[in-house]
Structure formats: C-alpha cells, structure tokens
Motif scaffolding. Structure first.
Motif, short mmCIF file in Angstrom:
data_model
loop_
_atom_site.label_atom_id
_atom_site.label_comp_id
_atom_site.label_asym_id
_atom_site.label_seq_id
_atom_site.Cartn_x
_atom_site.Cartn_y
_atom_site.Cartn_z
N TRP A 195 -13.24 -18.71 0.14
CA TRP A 195 -14.08 -17.91 1.11
C TRP A 195 -13.10 -17.75 2.49
CZ3 TRP A 195 -15.50 -20.97 5.69
CH2 TRP A 195 -15.21 -22.19 5.64
N MET A 196 -13.30 -16.39 3.27
CA MET A 196 -12.61 -16.30 4.31
C MET A 196 -13.61 -16.30 5.77
SD MET A 196 -10.68 -12.83 3.25
CE MET A 196 -9.37 -12.93 1.89
N LEU A 197 -13.16 -16.40 6.85
CA LEU A 197 -13.82 -16.32 7.88
C LEU A 197 -12.83 -15.70 8.97
CD1 LEU A 197 -16.78 -16.96 9.40
CD2 LEU A 197 -15.68 -18.97 10.24
N GLN A 253 -17.49 -9.30 16.61
CA GLN A 253 -18.29 -9.66 15.64
C GLN A 253 -17.40 -10.63 14.67
OE1 GLN A 253 -19.77 -5.18 15.40
NE2 GLN A 253 -19.01 -5.96 13.48
N MET A 254 -18.29 -11.40 13.58
CA MET A 254 -17.43 -12.46 12.78
C MET A 254 -17.91 -12.00 11.33
SD MET A 254 -15.51 -15.12 13.14
CE MET A 254 -15.97 -16.05 14.40
N TYR A 255 -16.95 -12.17 10.31
CA TYR A 255 -17.26 -11.76 9.05
C TYR A 255 -16.95 -13.18 8.27
CZ TYR A 255 -17.68 -6.98 10.56
OH TYR A 255 -18.11 -5.99 10.94
N PHE A 256 -17.99 -13.59 7.47
CA PHE A 256 -17.74 -14.64 6.53
C PHE A 256 -17.81 -13.68 4.90
CE2 PHE A 256 -20.66 -17.58 3.90
CZ PHE A 256 -19.46 -18.19 3.29
N VAL A 257 -16.69 -13.81 4.37
CA VAL A 257 -16.40 -13.36 2.94
C VAL A 257 -16.20 -14.25 1.95
CG1 VAL A 257 -15.03 -11.45 1.86
CG2 VAL A 257 -15.53 -11.38 4.12
N THR A 258 -17.08 -14.32 0.70
CA THR A 258 -16.81 -15.04 -0.39
C THR A 258 -16.28 -14.21 -1.44
OG1 THR A 258 -18.88 -14.62 -1.12
CG2 THR A 258 -18.80 -16.59 0.12
N THR A 303 -8.68 -7.26 8.45
CA THR A 303 -9.46 -6.79 7.30
C THR A 303 -9.11 -7.77 5.95
OG1 THR A 303 -9.23 -4.46 8.06
CG2 THR A 303 -9.74 -4.88 5.50
N PRO A 304 -10.13 -8.04 5.35
CA PRO A 304 -9.96 -8.97 4.04
C PRO A 304 -9.20 -8.20 2.92
CG PRO A 304 -12.19 -9.29 5.06
CD PRO A 304 -11.50 -8.26 5.84
N SER A 305 -8.31 -8.82 2.38
CA SER A 305 -7.40 -7.97 1.39
C SER A 305 -6.96 -9.14 0.49
CB SER A 305 -6.16 -7.26 2.21
OG SER A 305 -6.57 -6.70 3.08
N GLY A 336 -16.72 -25.70 11.60
CA GLY A 336 -15.42 -26.44 11.47
C GLY A 336 -14.06 -25.67 11.10
N ALA A 337 -14.38 -24.63 10.42
CA ALA A 337 -13.27 -23.63 9.84
C ALA A 337 -12.25 -23.10 10.85
CB ALA A 337 -13.88 -22.69 8.92
N GLY A 338 -12.73 -22.90 12.05
CA GLY A 338 -11.70 -21.90 13.10
C GLY A 338 -12.09 -20.52 12.85
N ILE A 339 -11.11 -19.77 13.22
CA ILE A 339 -10.87 -18.19 13.25
C ILE A 339 -9.95 -17.88 12.49
CG2 ILE A 339 -11.05 -16.28 14.69
CD1 ILE A 339 -12.40 -17.62 16.74
N ASP A 340 -10.11 -16.75 11.71
CA ASP A 340 -9.06 -16.16 10.85
C ASP A 340 -8.53 -17.19 9.99
OD1 ASP A 340 -9.39 -13.69 12.17
OD2 ASP A 340 -7.96 -13.94 13.44
N VAL A 341 -9.27 -17.63 8.99
CA VAL A 341 -8.82 -18.56 7.90
C VAL A 341 -9.29 -18.18 6.64
CG1 VAL A 341 -8.94 -20.50 9.45
CG2 VAL A 341 -10.97 -19.69 8.05
N VAL A 342 -8.41 -18.54 5.63
CA VAL A 342 -8.74 -18.24 4.10
C VAL A 342 -9.02 -19.68 3.60
CG1 VAL A 342 -8.15 -17.29 1.90
CG2 VAL A 342 -7.51 -16.25 4.01
N MET A 343 -9.93 -20.03 2.98
CA MET A 343 -10.39 -21.55 2.64
C MET A 343 -10.59 -21.59 1.01
SD MET A 343 -10.25 -22.87 5.56
CE MET A 343 -11.29 -24.53 5.28
#
Length: 283
Positions: A150-152, A114-119, A158-160, A54-61
């Motif tokens: 977290w980010m998705l 590719q998809m990246y899930f970052v905590t 690039t997560p920064s 449910g988050a979508g793409i390119d989000v910071v949560m």
C-alpha cells in the motif's frame, strides 16, 4: 480352546477399531487447526487507523494492508475507485489512472490538500513490482520492491509501477489497485453556522456561570515542505498547511527552467539535465 481364540480375536478387533477412529479424529482436528491458522487475520478499524496515522507522508509500505476507514486523523473519506495497469519487463514506469479512467489528480497548484491511500498487488503471482510515488518533475519521492502492499501520499505525487523481476518465465503482469481519496475534515465538512438566540429566549434564560477555559495547546512547529511544488508544509502534529517557506527551491527552479520558453539559457547544460532529465534544446 477354540472359544478362547475367538474371544481374543474379538477383543483385538474392537481395540483396533477404536484406535483407528481416534487416529482419524486426531488427523481431522489437526487439519482443521492448520486451515484456521493459515487463514490471514484482517486488521480491524483501530489497527488500520493506527497504521495510517503512523505511516507518515509519501510512503510505500509492505503488508499488512490496512482497511480504508471512513475517518482517520484529520482526514475524511471522500471517494474510492478501482483500476488496473499493465507493466512489461524492460519498459518504463506506468502511472495509475484517476476515477472513470481519467488522469490521476496530481497537481502542482494546491497540492497537499488531499491524501490518497492506495492498495495494490501483482496479478501474476511470482512477479515483483517496483512501486513508486512520482512527483511533478518525474522524480520518485518513495520506492519499494513488492508484489503487493500500500501507499500513502498527497496529490503532489502520482502512484506508479514498473516490472522488477519474476521467478517464472513471464515478462508482464497487471497491477490491480484501489484508490481511497481523503480530504482534511475542514475541507470535506463545513461547520454548520450557530443559530442566533432570540431576544425573548435571552431574557427568560437564567444567567450561566462561565466554565473555566482549558489552557491553549502549544502551536505545532514546522517540520519540512511537502515534496514537489506544493506550497504546503508538514507540521509536528502531522497536519499540513500553507507556508511561505514552501515549495522547495529545487522544485521551483525545475518548474522555471524546464517549463520556461528560454529556461535552458539560465543554467548550464549539466544543471539542465539534472533538473529536467533531458538534453537542453541546443543539445
């Protein structure tokens, strides 16, 4: 008279001891309940998948932070790694690293596959971070101020992180992060080939009545291009695929103007600064 007084004192002492014991038990039970309620409940796999889908793409949560499931939607877990990056007050944005401390695998060519899930979290307790996803032309496509979350996003960004503020006197912090790399199942796992049936088996096998075929589902529709220089688009069912309408024209213009040898001659000084973020070579 003395006997009556002794009996009264005995009854008082027994009653006081029982009250003290009951009070101690009540306090112990209250402490246990407080400790249990203060312990955060983790998300199970189904709750984590629901948050990711449910988050979508390119989000910071903000929290709660999902667990990393082996599979969600069309994506399968391919790799994971941990790292840290240090940010200072007044300094620029620091990008996280890829596996084995290499460059994070964001790219302009084939991005979106590719998809990246970052905590992430700030190691220094009172420090707030500016968490961002940065695209190929150094523009934030998503940004939030958090101390953990977290980010998705796809491999188009690039997560920064940057130091935002602190309630204490500290002016730096380390950002601890974990990256989970997912690939679409069609990429991560090839479908095994169907074995051909032998002639003998086909002769001995009884004829089978074909089962009725279900109605074909409606085709998903185009929603928008994946931000950056991706040639992929997001569709109404949440999938991403290559589309001739992508990438976005502004990203293409930025790549041509900022990366070309004489690209600065194609546009005005103001447009060059808007696209590239710096003065043109002629000043």
């Amino acid at each position: 008279m003395i006997a009556v007084a002794l009996v009264a004192m005995f009854v008082y002492l027994v009653g006081f001891g029982n009250d003290t014991q009951q009070s101690g038990q009540a306090e112990g039970e209250s402490a246990t309940e407080t400790s249990a309620s203060a312990e955060p409940a983790g998300l199970d796999t189904e709750e984590s998948i629901a948050l990711l889908e449910g988050a979508g793409i390119d989000v910071v949560m903000a929290p709660p932070v999902p667990e990393a499931p082996e599979r969600w939607g069309d994506y399968v877990l391919n790799d994971s790694w941990d790292g840290q990056v240090r940010v200072f007050e007044g300094s620029g944005v620091e990008s996280i690293r890829g596996k084995d401390d290499g460059r994070f695998p964001a790219t302009m060519n084939g991005c979106g596959s590719q998809m990246y899930f970052v905590t992430f979290r700030s190691v220094a307790d009172p420090v707030q971070l500016e968490a961002q996803l940065i695209n190929a032309v150094d523009e934030p496509v998503a940004s939030e101020v958090l101390d953990n979350g977290w980010m998705l996003g796809t491999n188009c960004a690039t997560p920064s992180f940057a130091f935002h503020s602190s309630d204490a006197e500290g002016n730096l912090t380390d950002v601890a992060y974990t990256v989970h790399e997912y690939r679409q199942s069609s990429v991560a796992q090839a479908t095994p080939p169907t074995q051909a049936q032998s002639p003998a088996a086909s002769q001995s096998a009884p004829p089978q009545t074909a089962a009725p075929q279900p109605a074909a589902p409606s085709e998903p529709t185009f929603v928008h291009c994946v931000p950056g220089l991706s040639s992929n688009a997001v569709y109404s069912d949440g999938s991403t695929r290559r589309d001739t309408r992508c990438p976005e024209q502004r990203a293409l213009e930025a790549e041509r103007v900022c990366g070309g040898l004489y690209g600065w001659q194609e546009v005005s000084r103001e447009r060059y600064i808007e696209l590239c973020g710096v003065e043109p070579p002629t000043g």
